[in-house]
Write a protein that holds these residues in place. Structure first.
Motif, mmCIF file in Angstrom:
data_model
loop_
_atom_site.group_PDB
_atom_site.id
_atom_site.type_symbol
_atom_site.label_atom_id
_atom_site.label_comp_id
_atom_site.label_asym_id
_atom_site.label_seq_id
_atom_site.Cartn_x
_atom_site.Cartn_y
_atom_site.Cartn_z
ATOM 1 N N ASP B 76 0.861 -1.181 0.000
ATOM 2 C CA ASP B 76 0.000 0.000 0.000
ATOM 3 C C ASP B 76 0.895 1.227 0.000
ATOM 4 O OD1 ASP B 76 -2.088 1.805 0.198
ATOM 5 O OD2 ASP B 76 -3.124 0.679 1.765
ATOM 6 N N THR B 77 0.433 2.294 -0.636
ATOM 7 C CA THR B 77 1.213 3.526 -0.581
ATOM 8 C C THR B 77 0.862 4.340 0.660
ATOM 9 O OG1 THR B 77 -0.438 4.568 -1.991
ATOM 10 C CG2 THR B 77 1.544 3.754 -3.067
ATOM 11 N N ASP B 78 -0.271 4.058 1.247
ATOM 12 C CA ASP B 78 -0.693 4.759 2.456
ATOM 13 C C ASP B 78 0.038 4.181 3.659
ATOM 14 O OD1 ASP B 78 -1.926 6.038 4.516
ATOM 15 O OD2 ASP B 78 -3.955 5.370 4.031
ATOM 16 N N PRO B 199 -9.001 5.634 -7.319
ATOM 17 C CA PRO B 199 -7.698 6.237 -7.075
ATOM 18 C C PRO B 199 -6.726 5.839 -8.174
ATOM 19 C CG PRO B 199 -8.026 4.353 -5.634
ATOM 20 C CD PRO B 199 -9.305 4.539 -6.383
ATOM 21 N N LEU B 201 -3.776 4.701 -7.851
ATOM 22 C CA LEU B 201 -3.124 3.436 -7.501
ATOM 23 C C LEU B 201 -3.997 2.249 -7.927
ATOM 24 C CD1 LEU B 201 -0.717 2.154 -5.988
ATOM 25 C CD2 LEU B 201 -2.133 2.190 -3.926
ATOM 26 N N PRO B 232 -5.912 11.453 -7.513
ATOM 27 C CA PRO B 232 -4.482 11.219 -7.262
ATOM 28 C C PRO B 232 -4.240 10.241 -6.097
ATOM 29 C CG PRO B 232 -5.103 13.519 -6.804
ATOM 30 C CD PRO B 232 -6.245 12.883 -7.520
ATOM 31 N N THR B 233 -5.035 10.365 -5.036
ATOM 32 C CA THR B 233 -4.930 9.405 -3.930
ATOM 33 C C THR B 233 -6.340 9.086 -3.450
ATOM 34 O OG1 THR B 233 -4.993 10.916 -2.033
ATOM 35 C CG2 THR B 233 -2.876 10.676 -3.160
ATOM 36 N N GLU B 234 -6.407 8.270 -2.386
ATOM 37 C CA GLU B 234 -7.711 7.961 -1.810
ATOM 38 C C GLU B 234 -8.103 8.964 -0.728
ATOM 39 O OE1 GLU B 234 -8.823 3.892 -0.916
ATOM 40 O OE2 GLU B 234 -6.870 3.249 -1.693
ATOM 41 N N GLY B 235 -7.261 9.928 -0.481
ATOM 42 C CA GLY B 235 -7.523 10.924 0.560
ATOM 43 C C GLY B 235 -8.783 11.721 0.291
ATOM 44 N N ASP B 238 -8.301 15.036 -1.747
ATOM 45 C CA ASP B 238 -7.939 14.782 -3.145
ATOM 46 C C ASP B 238 -9.156 14.358 -3.957
ATOM 47 O OD1 ASP B 238 -5.293 15.450 -3.250
ATOM 48 O OD2 ASP B 238 -4.602 13.473 -2.599
#
Lengths: 343, 343
Positions: B76-78, B199, B201, B232-235, B238
DNA sequence: TTGAAAGCGTTACCAC
DNA sequence: GTGGTAACGCTTTCAA
C-alpha cells in the motif's frame, strides 16, 4: 530424505554448492563485504540465488538471543479489533517504524477475560511487548502487573498507571485535556444539561475523557447537569437504539460521545427523533480521523495523534533494545479540538 | 556472567531448581501430564512459577522446524495501511483464527515498489505467507511470482491470477459481480452517463469492479456512456477536489465510487456543487462496513465479507500446515448489494 | 517414570 | 580471507 517437512535450504547447502565454508556464506549473507574476497562473494551470491536460500530466523534468534520482533496484544471484545480507527492507526505507525528498522511486528487481539492466555505473552518470542488494555480498572491493573512481570521491555498505550519499573513505559494521548476542551467549547453555548454516551466496556481513555469533561463543568458556575449513558456495545445499532430511547423521555442540550463512531450513531438517533443538530441539540465526537468528514452535520471532535503515538513507541523501543534506557517512561501526546458543524 | 543480554530463564534453570532433568521439565511445560508423576509435576510447576519461566520460541522453532506463525505482507502507498476497513477486517479475521490455533501473525505494510524488501519475505521466519498486492498489473504479477518462489504455503487475497502451484491459494470476493449488481441497480433509473471514480493506484479489486460495471452497461441497449475519473490518492480532500472539478464542467447521472470512503468524498463534492443526491445525481460506494451508515444520504453500496475471508484463509492454512493439501486453490466469496438512499 | 545425548541452523571466536 | 568449533534452548530418540 533427511530433510524436515519444511524443505529449507541452509547455509551448509549453499556452502557445499559454492565450494566454500559455512562461515564465508554467513559473512556474505550478512553483508560483511570486507571479510570476503569479491570473487568468492560473487560465487556465493550465485549459489544463494540458485538455491533460493533464505536465512532461518529461528536459528539466528537462538544464537543471538534477540528476535528482531516486537509483539502487541490488544484487548477488545470486538473480534474485528483492528477496525477501530485509533487502533489501526496506532498499529500502522508502530509497524512501519519497526519495519524501517528491520523489526517484525507480531499482533494478537484477545478478549479481556482471556488476556493472559495470549500466545504472544505465554511464549517468549519477542524482544519487546506492547499492549492496549480494556475492561474494569481492577482487571486492567492486574493485566498491567502481569505484563510487567514478563520481563521484556514493555510499552502500554492509553493507560495512566504509575510504574517505577525500568523496563516499562506508558504512552497515551491527553484524553483528559480533550474532554476538557470539549466542555469549554460547549460552555460557549447556553447549556444546562449534557449526556456523556459511552460503551459499557471500560477503556481508560474513555474514563479520562469523561473526567476532563466533568472537571471543567464542575468548576463552571452554571451548574450544568451531566449524565452518563451506557450503550451495551459500540455497535451502531446498539448506540442508536440506546440514545433514541433516552431522547424519548428527555432531550439534553448536548450529547458528548466517547468516540466519533458513537457520535455517528448519536446523530442518527437525533435525526430519527426529529432533532436538528446543532440547533436543537449539540453533538460531539472524539478521536477524529475520517468519520467527522462523512457525517452531516460534520462532527465537532478531538483530533488524535494515534499514528504518531505508534511510531514514537517504536522509536522508544528501538532505543531501549539497542542498549539505552527508556528516554521517557510516561509520554503524553497533546490532542486538539476540531470544530465541525455539530456543536 | 555467562547469560546473554536477555536474562532468559531456560529449561535447564528450572530443572536445576526443581532437582529434575531437563526432559521432565519439558514434558511438564508441554502438558505431557501422563509422562510425569503428579508429585514431580507439582515441584516443577512451582519452580516454573518461581523463576517466571517462559519457553523460548526460537529454540523450539529451530528444533521442530516449524514456527507456529504466519506472515502477512500488505502492499500500500498509504502508511496507515491498516485503516482501510477492508484490510482491517480481513487481518482481524485471519489473526483471530490463527490465535485460536495458537499461531501468531506477523504483519508488515510495504510500499509496492519496495515489496520484495519486506523483512517477512527476505527472512524465513513464518510457516506460511499471506499477501495483498497493489500497483500496476505488471508489478503485481511480478510480486506474485516472487512470492510463489519463496517456498512456504501462500495465500494471496484479492487477485485473479492463475497458478498451478500446489502451495498457492487465492482468496477473493466477487468484485466483478458487485460492480455488475451496481450497474443493474443504476439501470433501473433513467441513466445516460456514469462516472467511475477510482484512485490512481491500481488494485485488482478496483479493476474487477470497473470491469463488472462496464460489462453490464455494455450489454444494455441504452448506450450508457461510462467515463473513468482518477483521483491522485484515496484521501478525502484529493477525491473531493477531483470530483468537484469534474462536476464543474459536466454532471453525469451517476457516480460509481471504487470504495465507500471515496463515496463519502464524492457526496461532499456533490453537496458543494449544490447537487441533490439522489435526485440530481446518484452515488454509490463499495465495501460497505460502517461508512454507509454515517453519510447523508446513506450510501448504496456492496457489502464485503472481509472478516470471513480472513478467517477462512486461516482455516485453509491450518489444514495445509497440518499435512493436508489446500482444499481449495481459488475461493470466491459472494458479495451483496446494499440499497441505501444515495442511488 | 526419568535421564543423557544428539542435533536443528546460525554466529562468535579463534586458528590457519 | 577463509574455515573449524562450540554454543544458543529445545525436543526426539533411546537407554536406564
Amino acid at each position: 530424505m533427511k530433510r524436515s517437512r519444511s524443505n529449507s535450504v541452509t547455509l551448509a547447502d549453499v556452502s557445499r554448492d559454492a565450494g566454500v565454508s559455512v562461515m564465508t556464506v554467513s559473512n556474505v549473507v550478512r553483508g560483511r563485504a570486507d571479510l570476503v574476497k569479491l570473487e568468492t562473494r560473487r560465487r556465493v551470491e550465485e549459489s544463494i540465488a540458485k538455491l533460493n536460500y533464505r536465512p532461518n530466523l529461528s536459528a539466528r534468534s537462538l544464537r543471538l538471543s534477540q528476535n528482531r520482533s516486537v509483539g502487541i496484544v490488544i484487548a477488545d471484545t470486538d473480534p474485528a479489533y483492528l477496525t477501530d480507527p485509533f487502533i489501526s492507526r496506532l498499529v500502522s505507525g508502530l509497524s512501519n517504524y519497526l519495519s524501517g528498522r528491520d523489526y517484525t511486528l507480531d499482533i494478537q487481539g484477545v478478549a479481556p477475560e482471556r488476556f493472559e492466555n495470549a500466545t504472544i505473552l505465554r511464549k517468549a518470542g519477542n524482544d519487546a511487548l506492547c499492549a492496549i488494555l480494556c475492561g474494569p480498572r481492577q482487571l486492567r491493573k492486574a493485566h498491567f502487573e502481569y505484563l510487567q512481570k514478563l520481563g521484556p521491555p514493555l510499552i502500554v498505550f492509553q493507560e495512566v498507571f504509575q510504574s517505577r519499573a525500568e523496563h516499562v513505559a506508558l504512552v497515551h494521548q491527553d484524553d483528559q485535556a480533550g474532554g476538557a476542551a470539549l466542555a469549554r467549547h460547549l460552555l460557549k453555548r447556553k447549556i444546562r444539561s449534557i449526556v456523556f454516551v459511552r460503551p459499557m466496556l471500560d477503556w481508560c481513555a474513555v474514563e479520562q475523557r469523561e473526567k476532563g469533561l466533568r472537571s471543567v463543568l464542575a468548576k463552571d458556575g452554571r451548574q450544568v447537569e451531566v449524565k452518563t449513558l451506557l450503550a451495551p456495545t459500540e455497535g451502531f445499532d446498539d448506540v442508536q437504539r440506546t440514545v433514541a430511547e433516552y431522547l424519548g423521555s428527555r432531550v439534553p442540550d448536548a450529547i458528548v460521545s466517547a468516540t466519533d463512531s458513537l457520535a455517528g450513531a448519536v446523530l442518527s438517533a437525533c435525526e430519527s427523533r426529529g432533532l436538528s443538530v446543532p440547533k436543537d441539540i449539540a453533538v460531539t465526537g472524539f478521536n477524529g480521523f475520517d468519520v467527522w468528514r462523512y457525517t452531516r452535520p460534520s462532527l465537532t471532535t478531538v483530533m488524535s495523534p494515534a499514528y504518531e503515538m505508534g511510531s514514537f513507541a517504536g522509536e522508544l523501543l528501538m532505543q531501549r533494545l539497542h542498549g539505552d534506557p527508556f528516554s521517557k517512561h510516561n509520554t503524553i501526546f497533546p490532542v486538539s479540538l476540531h470544530e465541525g458543524e455539530s456543536a
